[in-house]
Design a protein around this motif. Structure first.
Motif, PDB file in Angstrom:
ATOM      1  N   ALA A  29       4.350   1.550   1.384  1.00  0.00           N
ATOM      2  CA  ALA A  29       5.130   0.575   0.605  1.00  0.00           C
ATOM      3  C   ALA A  29       6.573   0.560   1.091  1.00  0.00           C
ATOM      4  CB  ALA A  29       5.051   0.908  -0.883  1.00  0.00           C
ATOM      5  N   ALA A  30       7.096   1.733   1.383  1.00  0.00           N
ATOM      6  CA  ALA A  30       8.478   1.808   1.873  1.00  0.00           C
ATOM      7  C   ALA A  30       8.644   1.071   3.195  1.00  0.00           C
ATOM      8  CB  ALA A  30       8.891   3.270   2.036  1.00  0.00           C
ATOM      9  N   ALA A  31       7.549   1.005   3.960  1.00  0.00           N
ATOM     10  CA  ALA A  31       7.579   0.288   5.240  1.00  0.00           C
ATOM     11  C   ALA A  31       7.172  -1.174   5.089  1.00  0.00           C
ATOM     12  CB  ALA A  31       6.668   0.993   6.241  1.00  0.00           C
ATOM     13  N   GLY A  32       6.970  -1.620   3.868  1.00  0.00           N
ATOM     14  CA  GLY A  32       6.647  -3.019   3.636  1.00  0.00           C
ATOM     15  C   GLY A  32       5.157  -3.319   3.535  1.00  0.00           C
ATOM     16  N   TYR A  33       4.349  -2.288   3.459  1.00  0.00           N
ATOM     17  CA  TYR A  33       2.896  -2.491   3.390  1.00  0.00           C
ATOM     18  C   TYR A  33       2.375  -2.020   2.034  1.00  0.00           C
ATOM     19  CZ  TYR A  33       3.502  -3.143   8.370  1.00  0.00           C
ATOM     20  OH  TYR A  33       3.912  -3.607   9.584  1.00  0.00           O
ATOM     21  N   ASP A  34       2.829  -2.662   0.986  1.00  0.00           N
ATOM     22  CA  ASP A  34       2.377  -2.261  -0.343  1.00  0.00           C
ATOM     23  C   ASP A  34       1.097  -2.983  -0.735  1.00  0.00           C
ATOM     24  OD1 ASP A  34       3.349  -4.788  -0.569  1.00  0.00           O
ATOM     25  OD2 ASP A  34       4.459  -4.438  -2.414  1.00  0.00           O
ATOM     26  N   ASN A  35       0.481  -3.649   0.234  1.00  0.00           N
ATOM     27  CA  ASN A  35      -0.651  -4.507  -0.119  1.00  0.00           C
ATOM     28  C   ASN A  35      -1.985  -4.000   0.416  1.00  0.00           C
ATOM     29  OD1 ASN A  35      -0.066  -4.930   2.523  1.00  0.00           O
ATOM     30  ND2 ASN A  35       0.447  -7.106   2.319  1.00  0.00           N
ATOM     31  N   VAL A  36      -2.051  -2.730   0.776  1.00  0.00           N
ATOM     32  CA  VAL A  36      -3.268  -2.193   1.387  1.00  0.00           C
ATOM     33  C   VAL A  36      -3.763  -0.979   0.601  1.00  0.00           C
ATOM     34  CG1 VAL A  36      -4.212  -1.158   3.473  1.00  0.00           C
ATOM     35  CG2 VAL A  36      -2.563  -3.018   3.656  1.00  0.00           C
ATOM     36  N   PRO A  37      -4.916  -1.069  -0.053  1.00  0.00           N
ATOM     37  CA  PRO A  37      -5.433   0.091  -0.791  1.00  0.00           C
ATOM     38  C   PRO A  37      -5.771   1.242   0.157  1.00  0.00           C
ATOM     39  CG  PRO A  37      -6.678  -1.903  -1.322  1.00  0.00           C
ATOM     40  CD  PRO A  37      -5.791  -2.244  -0.165  1.00  0.00           C
ATOM     41  N   VAL A  38      -5.529   2.466  -0.321  1.00  0.00           N
ATOM     42  CA  VAL A  38      -5.867   3.676   0.432  1.00  0.00           C
ATOM     43  C   VAL A  38      -6.925   4.448  -0.354  1.00  0.00           C
ATOM     44  CG1 VAL A  38      -5.017   5.842   1.396  1.00  0.00           C
ATOM     45  CG2 VAL A  38      -3.535   3.818   1.375  1.00  0.00           C
ATOM     46  N   ILE A  39      -8.075   4.658   0.279  1.00  0.00           N
ATOM     47  CA  ILE A  39      -9.166   5.354  -0.406  1.00  0.00           C
ATOM     48  C   ILE A  39      -9.163   6.832  -0.039  1.00  0.00           C
ATOM     49  CG2 ILE A  39     -11.679   5.530  -0.588  1.00  0.00           C
ATOM     50  CD1 ILE A  39     -11.818   2.508  -0.215  1.00  0.00           C
ATOM     51  N   ASP A  40      -9.004   7.664  -1.068  1.00  0.00           N
ATOM     52  CA  ASP A  40      -9.133   9.116  -0.938  1.00  0.00           C
ATOM     53  C   ASP A  40     -10.610   9.407  -1.229  1.00  0.00           C
ATOM     54  OD1 ASP A  40      -8.841  11.848  -0.970  1.00  0.00           O
ATOM     55  OD2 ASP A  40      -7.191  11.875  -2.411  1.00  0.00           O
ATOM     56  N   PRO A  41     -11.381   9.803  -0.219  1.00  0.00           N
ATOM     57  CA  PRO A  41     -12.835   9.764  -0.366  1.00  0.00           C
ATOM     58  C   PRO A  41     -13.420  10.605  -1.503  1.00  0.00           C
ATOM     59  CG  PRO A  41     -12.250   9.863   1.953  1.00  0.00           C
ATOM     60  CD  PRO A  41     -10.976  10.070   1.185  1.00  0.00           C
TER      61      PRO A  41
END
Lengths: 252, 252, 252, 252, 252, 252
Positions: free
Chosen positions: A203-215
């Motif tokens: 988000a700090a780099a401008g990518y707050d739009n991508v979900p991250v899956i912790d398996p």
């Protein structure tokens, strides 16, 4: 097929398929599901120190099956394997009736539900093509954008979490920008707990739009949903193994 | 990568991945290749009596890897696994530099070269979907017409060869007529030696136009061709496993 | 269907589908298979000087069929077409009962057996998409990493073997690094004999882990294996053509 | 690339790729497009009496290329090949700049636009798998429901149009009911002119909801649309063949 | 199913699925088909100002259905939707018997006929993955090389045609060089009329070998061909909706 | 992206996309998740009485978007659409940040995790091909064994539950035996609550080895798992719609 829902608290069990002691905190998963579900864990004592190639998966698989059987016998209602190689998944599903989930298969399906294409960020470069093989096996290779690695062995992941997060962020951004990833999956369960940090870093780099899956937490929650729904793997796909001599394997 | 061609006679080795003694004649493969190539064999001593489910494959795989390593160390120039489940194939390919072939992968590729679509005729119904999974894994599922079974367990195959041939013929004809098979593959290496008989039986029924692949001799001949060509599995796909603690596995 | 194995030495025949005299040494293939198998060859006398586009394939194909028929009539037990376009392959397979192999189809299947994905390194840029079409036709497009070209016409390949090897090495490395190739295939049979040199050149650059398939010797060895196994193309896929008037074609 | 639209009447040319005289009325196509477009035709004089196998296609292809080139030289603005095998299509597209269309490729794309899945009803059983190969080649195999045959050779199609229509209707209904066809394509251009009759026959049987594609008129109309739009095959896919010796082929 | 061909002039109707007045000239399509076919048009009055996301498609779709029904009732013989999102296409096909075509589906099929792979050049980056979804839906994703955007909103396309042409040219060249495009499609029908200009611009840069598809004229010509052939969408795929209460929708 | 987990009870909301009052009990979903999660519901007031064709989906979609937006504004943490057509799913996902799930997409992914292939048993025959389209759209068509129907309209499902169960059982057995289904999915959310009954009925017929997925409870549990994991649809796939005039749509 469809068990009555237990009035007691649900218990899920995690099988840690490596012999290294201390890598997993003995209560690593206990509180992941907010108290609604008890999560127990056990570790194999024969097999590899970590899982980083197909040999390691082959060696871990028989022990994963044995631990899964023991978990069912001790009353667990579902099992999750603590490795993105899903070692022993199919064999384990044959020997029990409770649901057994692999974090790779589960995370890939969840990722496919959440967005256009997903990328896996894993530990080592030599695993890159194995994740493509896994996507083919699970029928999701059209949804796999890419696999990238942080180039850190599994057992070194905890050595420098700042550096790990930095490289994870870099590779995630390349997956998004160069490969067209819309969803990210950790390619090693040893990255447990880093999804929020990576999310903030992205988000700090401008990518707050991508979900991250912790398996592991995601897979545990899907497992809990299956148990609550009375669902398990199809016994038509995974029928009980026919009785026969199996030297070195005790199914009693 | 490309070994000089040996002036000595080539030796290939077959790993029999079941513990049942006497199922395989100790010289079952010795004369298959007409004297041009020596074929040796060995058997695992820990694992299942036969391979009829995923559990059996999981249990056999570590021993297949060990036998493959031993074969290379004893001077074999290629290894073939004696089971259509190809148990341990990927792990075995990592630990040696000589080519290791599975009869399922090899036979499916040969079948795909020979005609439009192929069918597999195997032992038990519960293996039917596993062959589809194998075809997906090997990238050939569009060429798989169907899998059919004779409904006879592996270890009973030799009990009544006449009945086996009769049912094989029936299922082969159904594969041809109902499923559109143009090539047939035996779905169990225990059917070794029956291809000529089945070919004659099919010809008598008017189906003299369908090749029948007997997996082990065909796979041995492909292996011999690879050795002669100086080819082996890619070490980019199957790199040597990184050194680490592996309890119960001795790679020395 | 399944011919008895001949007690005599096996003979395979190579059809050279171009009219240029002298491009192929008259005994180019004679000693490829170490004396175990005799390899004869013949050349078409009507058609293109080299094969570098679809028109060339169209023009060569009828002559390949005629040469294949002649080879069977003269006693050959198998035929290999000396061009990675596999011109006339399907037609030739209809008119004979002995196995007819194209080096493109065969090499792609062998490559798919050896590693994760393969790349083709061919002569001219305009053939790049044709190899993708071939991979689609043979059902292997998911395993094709890329096609790259050295930008040298077929008939100029022998002019400067050093430069050819240099460009082959460069394009091979780009296929490995940029496209993810784990196996390489020569995309023109005019590169015959360069696999060892390319392998050494790649090893010197640190890429000793990628098999290089020289199509003609590999295809001849697979053909020999099929003949020894009594296997040929399915006559259900390639039935004998119905008799009819065919002006310009003499099948007697 | 984009020719100015001609003020004169458009002319399309049909190449009949068989040597049988009298099978095609010399003005079979002249009035198909209602006077808006002139349609001329020519026939090959070397090659097969009819096209019913891959050999026939191989033999017809060089002549189709030559006729296509002649058509362009005589001023035609588009060419259609009069056979569902699309013989010589790719080669012909290389040698001219006007659009060349095959009725198989065109009809399959039109069918895919009109409904969920299509079936092909062709002349002979041995062509069934060839249409699946064509669908794979054209990228439409997921939309192909099935191929069925009326079991009548091409040159006998005109012998008994009533019986032909009866069998066409039967096989069409089986394609709809058993195979899930939502659109039908004639699998031989010798069935020209039967679409209305088959449509009525199907409607009488309760199947008025399935479009029937008569390949030649449909392909001619698509060709006319391409010409009017200034579109032709990509010269990046079909570049002009490099000049070279081609014995037996006169491109002047 | 197969209407008799009308003796009168054919009329096709274009539905403009946006509410912005003045974006489309009221006679934008009237003369596209050279007088052979009359083209009428109408615009929706409820829905989005332009179509640039899935929400816009959802909002436009019910109105496209209504306008399609009205077009059939007023005597049109075919309908084309004026948006590359093909909004409402399937619903519209259910409610009428005349053919309804979407420019995205039609252009992709035409592109697949013309060359190896095609790219789409559209308006905004967020539509890139939607075109991949469309290619998957239409069964053509293997033929889609890439989608690229000019980064100009739909309603701004007319603001600076020179700049638009410049960026279109740049992105087209990148599609050709970097992505392997052999055919180009405009990814927004607002680019109407620019194909000749882009073709010239590409030719000036050395790319005179790549067809450019202007979706609306191409789709109208295919529609005219279908009408002349008596073809329409399969009513087995698109059966008439069963009568029921539908609040807000008037099908009378 | 990753919301902090709420200390309060989670609330999920179900959007019923049909206007028929009384079909859904006003508390149909309230107690499905055993008190751990509150489930609220609302119904559209403009649109179709039931959803049985593409027109119905088109008409329902705008209202589903509006109800989803309202649900988020009222504090719901996740939304599930109560129809196996997933009407409006993509549009709804654009306008909110909370996860929106369709039961078709979710159930198909869960089914793909549980076994080899799944079948859908739906209400009407004309929906059969739509489920195949959905499987293609969601990337799971290789795992779809078949779709079968009970031939009962949605609004009549409750008329005779015994007959419904009888036909469901019959079609499920045919899916298992004839089509190779290993997992079953209800193809209409109107079959809510019948999974246990069907499971018992199948077990009585000897099919106790096939999981039956009841879409709404399963989807709600997956939604709860996503919310607990802080996961939602990717805003890279489903970015917020750009502001613009949208007549008839109020997003304030």
């Amino acid at each position: 097929m469809r068990a009555r829902r237990s009035p007691m608290k649900m218990r899920l069990h995690v099988v840690v398929p490596i012999v290294t002691e201390g890598f997993r905190d003995p209560h690593a998963f206990r509180d992941l599901l907010d108290g609604a579900v008890e999560v127990t864990q056990s570790q194999i004592t024969r097999g590899p120190a970590s899982i980083e190639c197909q040999l390691d998966e082959v060696l871990a698989a028989p022990e994963v099956v044995a631990e899964t059987l023991a978990a069912e016998q001790s009353g667990a209602q579902g099992v999750v394997i603590d490795c993105m190689g899903d070692p022993g998944l199919e064999g384990a599903r044959e020997v029990v009736s409770i649901p057994v989930l692999g974090p790779c298969q589960t995370s890939m399906h969840v990722a496919a539900m959440l967005g256009h294409r997903f990328s896996v960020v894993t530990v080592l470069e030599n695993l890159v093509h194995e994740f493509r093989d896994s996507a083919v096996k699970y029928g999701l290779n059209q949804q796999l954008a890419s696999t990238r690695s942080v180039d850190i062995p599994v057992l070194d992941l905890d050595d420098d979490r700042d550096r790990l997060l930095k490289v994870l962020t870099e590779q995630s951004i390349r997956a998004i920008e160069d490969d067209g990833a819309h969803v990210l999956i950790f390619g090693c369960t040893g990255m447990l707990g880093l999804a929020d940090d990576l999310g903030e870093s992205l988000a700090a780099a401008g990518y707050d739009n991508v979900p991250v899956i912790d398996p592991i937490p995601t897979t545990l929650r899907v497992a809990a949903g299956l148990v609550a729904s009375g669902l398990s793997q199809s016994k038509r796909t995974f029928p009980p193994p026919p009785p026969k001599l199996r030297i070195g394997y005790d199914a009693s």
